[in-house]
Design a protein around this motif. Structure first.
Motif, short mmCIF file in Angstrom:
data_model
loop_
_atom_site.label_atom_id
_atom_site.label_comp_id
_atom_site.label_asym_id
_atom_site.label_seq_id
_atom_site.Cartn_x
_atom_site.Cartn_y
_atom_site.Cartn_z
N LEU A 95 0.85 -1.18 0.00
CA LEU A 95 0.00 0.00 0.00
C LEU A 95 0.89 1.23 0.00
CD1 LEU A 95 -2.55 -1.14 2.75
CD2 LEU A 95 -2.88 -1.27 0.27
N VAL A 96 0.30 2.39 -0.33
CA VAL A 96 1.06 3.64 -0.35
C VAL A 96 0.39 4.68 0.55
CG1 VAL A 96 2.14 3.31 -2.59
CG2 VAL A 96 -0.16 4.31 -2.48
N SER A 97 1.16 5.69 0.94
CA SER A 97 0.65 6.70 1.86
C SER A 97 1.42 8.00 1.69
CB SER A 97 0.80 6.19 3.30
OG SER A 97 0.52 7.19 4.25
N THR A 98 0.78 9.10 2.08
CA THR A 98 1.47 10.40 2.08
C THR A 98 2.03 10.75 3.45
OG1 THR A 98 -0.62 11.54 2.53
CG2 THR A 98 0.04 11.32 0.21
N ASP A 99 1.58 10.04 4.49
CA ASP A 99 2.01 10.37 5.85
C ASP A 99 2.55 9.20 6.65
OD1 ASP A 99 -0.30 8.94 6.33
OD2 ASP A 99 -1.44 10.64 7.13
N GLY A 100 2.54 8.00 6.07
CA GLY A 100 3.01 6.82 6.79
C GLY A 100 2.04 6.33 7.85
N VAL A 101 0.82 6.86 7.84
CA VAL A 101 -0.19 6.47 8.83
C VAL A 101 -1.42 5.87 8.15
CG1 VAL A 101 -1.72 7.29 10.67
CG2 VAL A 101 0.59 8.24 10.44
N THR A 102 -1.95 6.61 7.17
CA THR A 102 -3.12 6.16 6.43
C THR A 102 -2.67 5.53 5.12
OG1 THR A 102 -4.42 7.96 7.37
CG2 THR A 102 -5.32 6.87 5.42
N TRP A 103 -3.04 4.26 4.90
CA TRP A 103 -2.55 3.50 3.76
C TRP A 103 -3.66 3.23 2.77
CZ3 TRP A 103 2.60 3.13 3.60
CH2 TRP A 103 3.29 3.30 4.81
N GLN A 104 -3.34 3.37 1.48
CA GLN A 104 -4.33 3.19 0.42
C GLN A 104 -3.69 2.53 -0.80
OE1 GLN A 104 -6.97 6.84 0.02
NE2 GLN A 104 -5.21 7.73 1.09
N ARG A 105 -4.54 2.13 -1.76
CA ARG A 105 -4.04 1.58 -3.01
C ARG A 105 -3.48 2.67 -3.91
NH1 ARG A 105 -3.04 -3.70 -2.54
NH2 ARG A 105 -4.76 -4.71 -1.44
N ALA A 106 -4.04 3.86 -3.81
CA ALA A 106 -3.59 4.98 -4.64
C ALA A 106 -3.71 6.28 -3.86
CB ALA A 106 -4.40 5.05 -5.92
N ILE A 107 -2.81 7.21 -4.14
CA ILE A 107 -2.84 8.52 -3.50
C ILE A 107 -2.59 9.59 -4.57
CG2 ILE A 107 -2.10 7.75 -1.22
CD1 ILE A 107 0.76 8.52 -1.96
N VAL A 108 -2.90 10.84 -4.25
CA VAL A 108 -2.67 11.95 -5.17
C VAL A 108 -1.80 12.99 -4.48
CG1 VAL A 108 -3.70 13.79 -6.54
CG2 VAL A 108 -4.85 11.57 -6.37
N LEU A 109 -0.72 13.36 -5.14
CA LEU A 109 0.16 14.42 -4.66
C LEU A 109 -0.19 15.71 -5.39
CD1 LEU A 109 3.59 12.52 -4.81
CD2 LEU A 109 1.92 12.55 -2.93
N THR A 110 -0.25 16.82 -4.67
CA THR A 110 -0.58 18.11 -5.28
C THR A 110 0.60 19.07 -5.17
OG1 THR A 110 -2.92 17.87 -4.71
CG2 THR A 110 -2.15 20.08 -5.26
N PHE A 111 1.05 19.56 -6.33
CA PHE A 111 2.11 20.57 -6.38
C PHE A 111 1.48 21.85 -6.91
CE2 PHE A 111 4.15 16.46 -6.79
CZ PHE A 111 5.24 16.56 -5.94
N ASN A 112 1.53 22.89 -6.14
CA ASN A 112 0.92 24.15 -6.55
C ASN A 112 1.80 24.89 -7.56
OD1 ASN A 112 -1.37 23.88 -4.86
ND2 ASN A 112 -0.14 24.57 -3.10
#
Length: 276
Positions: A95-112
């Protein structure tokens, strides 16, 4: 991808005009490689059990130049085959995560807009799923795609991350060579230091045994020497003895080349490992 070759200029005839292995470079520019994937130690490895290593790892994602609009990068963890998903026991990958806490199959990163460079990098955490299916060590892919109102970042090619998963269910011998060396292999140079070069590698079992397990090593003692301070290795018989209580702790060997005084080309000398 670019390659730089290396050659020597020296008064010693054995070194003059000698070619050495080049260095491969991936160069990101404003028109190529807009989304950069950076694996800090050059690879991503996760283990199903903490006994066998880190169950999580991470890599960084950032933009090589400033976008004129927000960029959305989707990170998708590939699932195992349908046959394994439906099997008994069922198999899984990670699984993948942006914070190492909540895990999912897919995540989205936002770059402004305007955010570029390593100063605006975002971490992608990867975690192995601890299933009970005996898959053995394997590699699975994490893919990336992008969407942006800035055409330079919209649907651009982004490289995959090939994550190695260390299984803890299938019986076997797990041999890990020193990653810092050439081509993730073991490489030594004959002779004592400072000219001589040694290397290290480790050996352990891949899953818990029911009792004592002995691993037999085989190598050419005219070419190589192996040494370790680990008492589980018997140098006379070239055997490692593991128990149900220490199978997961690797035996670390130092490899040295035997200086035979003969001028030779580079050669391969195998070290074999067999359960007896």
């Amino acid at each position: 991808k670019y390659s730089r070759t290396i050659s020597f200029s020296n008064t010693d005839p054995y070194y003059n005009n000698l070619l050495a292995r080049g260095v491969d470079l991936n160069i990101a520019t404003a028109s190529s490689g807009q989304i950069v994937i950076d694996e800090p130690d050059g690879r991503t490895v996760v283990s199903e059990s903490s006994l066998l290593g880190d169950t999580t790892d991470f890599y960084n994602v950032y933009l090589s130049s400033a976008p004129g609009a927000a960029v959305y990068v989707t990170v998708s963890a590939v699932r195992t085959t349908q046959q394994e998903q439906d099997g008994s026991p069922a198999g899984d990958t990670f699984l993948v995560s942006t914070d190492g806490v909540t895990w999912q199959r897919a995540i989205v990163l936002t770059f402004n807009a305007g955010q570029s460079g390593a100063g605006f990098q975002q971490k992608v955490y990867v975690k192995a799923v601890d299933d009970t299916r005996a898959e053995g060590p394997r590699t699975a892919v994490i893919s990336h795609s992008s969407i942006s109102a800035d055409a330079a970042f919209n649907f651009v090619a982004v490289r995959n991350v090939e994550a190695k998963i260390v299984d803890d269910d299938k019986a076997g011998i797990y041999v890990e060579e020193s990653f810092a060396q050439y081509d993730n292999g073991s490489q030594v140079l004959e002779g004592a230091g400072p000219q001589g070069i040694t290397d290290t590698y480790s050996v352990r079992l891949a899953s818990a045994p029911s009792g004592t397990t002995v691993v037999q090593l085989g190598f050419d003692s005219l070419e190589l020497s192996l040494s370790t301070a680990d008492g589980r290795y018997n140098a006379a018989t070239r055997q490692i003895t593991y128990s149900a209580g220490n199978w997961f702790t690797p035996v670390v060997f130092t490899i040295a080349g035997i200086d035979d005084g003969v001028r030779e080309n580079r050669e391969i000398s195998p070290i074999t490992h067999t359960v007896i």
